[in-house]
Design a protein around this motif. Sequence first.
Motif, short mmCIF file in Angstrom:
data_model
loop_
_atom_site.label_atom_id
_atom_site.label_comp_id
_atom_site.label_asym_id
_atom_site.label_seq_id
_atom_site.Cartn_x
_atom_site.Cartn_y
_atom_site.Cartn_z
N SER A 1 54.13 119.56 5.44
CA SER A 1 54.00 118.42 6.35
C SER A 1 53.05 117.41 5.75
N GLU A 2 53.16 116.20 6.23
CA GLU A 2 52.30 115.11 5.78
C GLU A 2 51.80 114.38 7.02
N THR A 3 50.52 114.02 6.98
CA THR A 3 49.95 113.25 8.08
C THR A 3 49.28 111.99 7.54
N ASP A 4 48.98 111.08 8.45
CA ASP A 4 48.17 109.93 8.06
C ASP A 4 46.71 110.38 8.06
N GLU A 5 45.79 109.46 7.86
CA GLU A 5 44.36 109.81 7.76
C GLU A 5 43.79 110.34 9.07
N LYS A 6 44.47 110.09 10.18
CA LYS A 6 43.99 110.56 11.48
C LYS A 6 44.64 111.88 11.90
N GLY A 7 45.52 112.42 11.04
CA GLY A 7 46.17 113.68 11.36
C GLY A 7 47.46 113.55 12.14
N ILE A 8 48.02 112.34 12.17
CA ILE A 8 49.29 112.11 12.88
C ILE A 8 50.45 112.44 11.92
N ILE A 9 51.35 113.28 12.37
CA ILE A 9 52.46 113.74 11.52
C ILE A 9 53.41 112.59 11.20
N ARG A 10 53.68 112.43 9.89
CA ARG A 10 54.67 111.43 9.48
C ARG A 10 55.81 112.05 8.67
N TYR A 11 55.71 113.34 8.36
CA TYR A 11 56.80 114.06 7.68
C TYR A 11 56.64 115.55 7.94
N ALA A 12 57.75 116.23 8.09
CA ALA A 12 57.77 117.70 8.18
C ALA A 12 59.10 118.17 7.60
N ASN A 13 59.04 119.22 6.77
CA ASN A 13 60.30 119.71 6.20
C ASN A 13 61.06 120.55 7.23
N ASP A 14 62.30 120.88 6.90
CA ASP A 14 63.16 121.62 7.83
C ASP A 14 62.55 122.96 8.23
N LYS A 15 61.92 123.65 7.28
CA LYS A 15 61.33 124.96 7.56
C LYS A 15 60.18 124.83 8.55
N PHE A 16 59.40 123.75 8.43
CA PHE A 16 58.33 123.50 9.39
C PHE A 16 58.91 123.40 10.79
N CYS A 17 59.97 122.63 10.93
CA CYS A 17 60.61 122.46 12.24
C CYS A 17 61.13 123.79 12.77
N GLU A 18 61.80 124.53 11.92
CA GLU A 18 62.36 125.82 12.33
C GLU A 18 61.28 126.79 12.81
N VAL A 19 60.23 126.94 12.03
CA VAL A 19 59.17 127.90 12.36
C VAL A 19 58.38 127.44 13.58
N SER A 20 58.07 126.15 13.68
CA SER A 20 57.26 125.64 14.79
C SER A 20 58.04 125.51 16.09
N GLU A 21 59.37 125.61 16.00
CA GLU A 21 60.26 125.49 17.16
C GLU A 21 60.31 124.07 17.73
N TYR A 22 59.92 123.09 16.92
CA TYR A 22 60.00 121.67 17.31
C TYR A 22 61.07 120.98 16.48
N ALA A 23 61.75 120.03 17.08
CA ALA A 23 62.65 119.16 16.33
C ALA A 23 61.80 118.13 15.59
N LEU A 24 62.30 117.64 14.47
CA LEU A 24 61.57 116.64 13.68
C LEU A 24 61.16 115.46 14.56
#
Length: 128
Positions: free
Chosen positions: A16-39
């Motif tokens: 995953s990638e965040t901005d300097e404040k920790g806001i998500i701006r990218y997540a790979n498919d595996k991140f979505c699958e494991v976290s149970e969240y849609a992109l």
Amino acid sequence: MGDKEILLESTTFIVSETDEKGIIRYANDKFCEVSEYALEELIGQPHNLLRHKDMPKATFEDLWKTIREGKTWKGFVKNRTKNDNFYWVYSTIYPLTLSDGSKGYMSCRKVASRNEIEKATKLYSTMK
């Protein structure tokens, strides 16, 4: 539903990638699958959306201090899923600058071994 451990496969690689404040701006498919969240549910949200209640605040204070100093942070993290399940990862987080000049952080995570999880659980239980 909830409070069940999600066991990751040995080949699991979460990014995953965040901005300097920790806001998500990218997540790979595996991140979505494991976290149970849609992109779409993750983009624009604070990364601490996944913070599990068992994680000591001191761990994240150290993480933020380290990456804000331009250094790489490595450690074990217990994350919460959308359905209140959890999974353990070994995280490597480092600062980056994109081609457009924006700064942020990249987090790469892989499976943690049972032995590592047991050690982290014991350590973190003493930090509360």
